[in-house]
Scaffold this motif. Structure first.
Motif, PDB file in Angstrom:
ATOM      1  N   PHE A  66       0.861  -1.143   0.102  1.00  0.00           N
ATOM      2  CA  PHE A  66       0.044   0.056  -0.012  1.00  0.00           C
ATOM      3  C   PHE A  66       0.878   1.167   0.083  1.00  0.00           C
ATOM      4  O   PHE A  66       2.046   1.263   0.486  1.00  0.00           O
ATOM      5  N   GLU A  67       0.379   2.337  -0.546  1.00  0.00           N
ATOM      6  CA  GLU A  67       0.926   3.581  -0.561  1.00  0.00           C
ATOM      7  C   GLU A  67      -0.082   4.708  -0.329  1.00  0.00           C
ATOM      8  O   GLU A  67      -1.184   4.624  -0.608  1.00  0.00           O
ATOM      9  N   ALA A  68       0.680   5.538   0.197  1.00  0.00           N
ATOM     10  CA  ALA A  68      -0.426   6.889   0.561  1.00  0.00           C
ATOM     11  C   ALA A  68       0.282   8.278   0.349  1.00  0.00           C
ATOM     12  O   ALA A  68       1.700   8.341   0.631  1.00  0.00           O
ATOM     13  N   GLN A  69      -0.268   9.412   0.349  1.00  0.00           N
ATOM     14  CA  GLN A  69       0.394  10.753   0.518  1.00  0.00           C
ATOM     15  C   GLN A  69      -0.495  11.472   1.414  1.00  0.00           C
ATOM     16  O   GLN A  69      -1.459  11.566   1.533  1.00  0.00           O
ATOM     17  N   TYR A  70       0.192  12.748   1.632  1.00  0.00           N
ATOM     18  CA  TYR A  70      -0.432  13.611   2.600  1.00  0.00           C
ATOM     19  C   TYR A  70       0.478  14.885   2.036  1.00  0.00           C
ATOM     20  O   TYR A  70       1.798  14.915   1.886  1.00  0.00           O
ATOM     21  N   LYS A  71      -0.207  15.901   2.322  1.00  0.00           N
ATOM     22  CA  LYS A  71       0.719  17.557   2.176  1.00  0.00           C
ATOM     23  C   LYS A  71       0.524  18.074   3.667  1.00  0.00           C
ATOM     24  O   LYS A  71      -0.487  18.105   4.306  1.00  0.00           O
ATOM     25  N   VAL A  72       1.669  18.636   3.782  1.00  0.00           N
ATOM     26  CA  VAL A  72       1.954  19.483   5.064  1.00  0.00           C
ATOM     27  C   VAL A  72       2.155  21.139   4.634  1.00  0.00           C
ATOM     28  O   VAL A  72       3.051  21.043   3.877  1.00  0.00           O
ATOM     29  N   GLU A  73       1.433  21.880   5.187  1.00  0.00           N
ATOM     30  CA  GLU A  73       1.516  23.291   4.941  1.00  0.00           C
ATOM     31  C   GLU A  73       1.690  24.074   6.226  1.00  0.00           C
ATOM     32  O   GLU A  73       1.132  23.568   7.199  1.00  0.00           O
TER      33      GLU A  73
END
Length: 536
Positions: free
Chosen positions: A335-342
């Motif tokens: 499995f793979e996942a992404q998220y963004k930190v701002e």
């Protein structure tokens, strides 16, 4: 004795001041509006990403249905209904974007492409505070959008099992349309809270976020539907690894990104092993972890992944889920996942651009995109922050110098610094004296007209805070009588009998001067410029 009329040099300095403060406000506004453009573009990319991933899942439904219509047909049909409803809402939001941009920039707005998409950077009136309310509130588009979201949310909930609390919680959170909590007894609607008194760039960003939430909910329900195909016969069907963020894919720096990692068609008689790190696949198609890696604690068949977001940017993570197959072998599912930190952006603004005035409460606006008002805690140096007319205001403690306003936010039970802005402290300019009720300040005047005057008022003309009042507390009236100077000192703002007689006895070309005028206001007592009148 100072004159009451401005010299050309004074006028030039005044014009330069207005120009520079306007340019300063423009620069701050551009920075804030540019931040909204960046967030909007990021959310638009997220919408496109969800759309493409959802297309892949719809294709998988069709493929599975072609092999087993009886088993898959029900879930394929529900998925197609979701697709139709999701597309309908997104098309409506797309039309709303065009409408608000055209309301601000005109029918031929350069930001609108031939396909009806919006290029946020090309919007000319990004700072327009009115079109959001006009379109969404006055024209009633907001309630229509809210009703469509509610209808979509209820459809999704009707087709999920109550026992699947995680998916229902995610749907309710992504598609929440509740009115915000009342502040000081005032209730604001969902529409007004999100679209009224907001710059056009922020309205566009909020509409794009709504599209992202719709596509996110669509992705959640599709994964749920797809998992239900094999939910009852796990030992005989393929498994689908699922990574479900429990909060959001959009994370502020300093907070935590959290996700649930689990197998959709779960066998309740055993729990999976979940490994986080790099993995590889051999020539036989078998997976294995590479190098050092971590394992997740399993609760109710799910692994909870938590990591603190200390640096901004796009983040990727993944690993393997290991399950024991019916034949006793261990199968690995990647499995793979992404998220963004701002980094959270602090918006700190004053009604008078970058200036606070001594002696009065100066209205203050603070906000951080993505956070509620009740989470924000501003502080100030050399000043007090007080409640004022349902909002906040800054009262400087000194007549000059600088005030630094710092903004903190309560996030995850911790108070975090968001940003700060520095403001200059100035004194309120002196008001202008004027004779009332004839509303005359100086110059040639008929004795009969001057005789109608009965008091001296003080007007603060052209000042940004229109509600500030000054009252004349004393003045002196002087003239000449047979070659001698006659003075009459007045306490208060009204003429006495001596002043009235002085005016009545005045002859042609005689000068009557009002001087030593003192007025009291919120910042103390000020001496005003004199008024000189010549009898015509």
């Amino acid at each position: 004795m100072a004159g009451g009329k401005e010299t050309p040099r004074q006028k030039m300095i005044g014009m330069m001041y207005l120009f520079l403060t306007a340019m300063l406000a423009l620069n701050v506004s551009k920075e804030v509006l540019h931040s909204f453009v960046l967030v909007n573009d990021s959310l638009s990319a997220t919408v496109d990403n969800f759309t493409e991933k959802n297309k892949s899942i719809y294709n998988d439904f069709e493929k599975q249905a072609s092999m087993n219509e009886e088993k898959v047909g029900k879930w394929r049909d529900l998925a197609n209904q979701v697709k139709a409803k999701s597309n309908e809402i997104n098309e409506y939001i797309k039309e709303l974007k065009v409408e608000v941009v055209q309301a601000a920039d005109g029918e031929d707005a350069p930001a609108i492409t031939e396909d009806g998409d919006i290029i946020a950077e090309k919007i000319e009136a990004k700072d327009n505070l009115d079109v959001g309310g006009e379109v969404m509130v006055v024209k009633g588009r907001g309630p229509v959008l809210k009703e469509k979201i509610i209808e979509f949310r209820e459809f999704l909930l009707e087709n999920t099992d109550p026992s699947h609390t995680f998916i229902r919680k995610s749907i309710n959170k992504n598609l929440n349309t509740d009115d915000p909590p009342a502040e000081e007894g005032a209730q604001v609607s969902w529409t007004s809270h999100h679209f009224s008194h907001m710059p056009l760039a922020a309205v566009l960003t909020m509409l794009t976020k709504t599209q992202s939430d719709i596509r996110n909910a669509e992705a959640d329900i599709l994964r749920y539907f797809y998992g239900q195909i094999s939910a009852q016969d796990f030992k005989f069907n393929d498994l689908e690894p699922v990574v479900l963020p429990t909060k959001s894919n959009y994370v502020l720096k300093g907070t935590e990104y959290e996700a649930e990692v689990f197998i959709a068609a779960q066998d309740t008689t055993q729990k999976p092993s979940i490994y986080i790190g790099e993995y590889q696949q051999d020539e036989n198609g078998r997976y294995s972890m590479v190098g050092s890696y971590d394992s997740l604690e399993i609760k109710n068949g799910r692994g909870i992944y938590q990591v603190r977001a200390n640096t901004r940017g796009d983040k990727e993570w993944g690993g393997l889920i290991a399950m024991r197959a019916p034949d006793g072998s261990i199968q690995q599912f990647p499995f793979e996942a992404q998220y963004k930190v701002e980094v959270p952006t602090a918006i700190i603004s004053a009604s008078a651009n970058r200036v606070f005035y001594y002696g009065v409460p100066n209205p203050l606006e603070v906000s951080v995109p993505g956070l509620r008002k009740d989470q924000l805690k501003p502080t100030a140096t050399n000043a007090r922050i007080v409640s004022h007319r349902g909002g906040l205001a800054v009262k400087p403690s000194k007549k000059g110098g600088k005030i630094k306003v710092s903004l903190y936010a309560d996030i995850d039970n911790q108070r975090k610094f968001i940003g700060s802005s520095t403001f200059s402290v100035k004194q309120i300019p002196p008001p202008t004296p004027v004779l009332q009720p004839i509303n005359v300040k100086f110059g040639d005047i008929a004795k009969g007209e001057l005789g109608f005057a009965d008091r001296v008022d003080a007007k603060l003309e052209g000042f940004i805070m229109e509600d500030i009042k000054y009252k004349v507390i004393s003045f002196t009236v002087s003239t000449t009588d047979e070659g001698f100077t006659v003075d009459e000192e007045i306490n208060g703002d009204r003429f006495n009998q001596a002043v009235t007689q002085m005016i009545q006895k005045a002859s042609r070309n005689q000068k009557i001067t009002f001087e030593d005028i003192k007025a009291e206001g919120p910042d103390g007592i000020k001496e005003l410029s004199p008024m000189v009148f010549t009898i015509k």
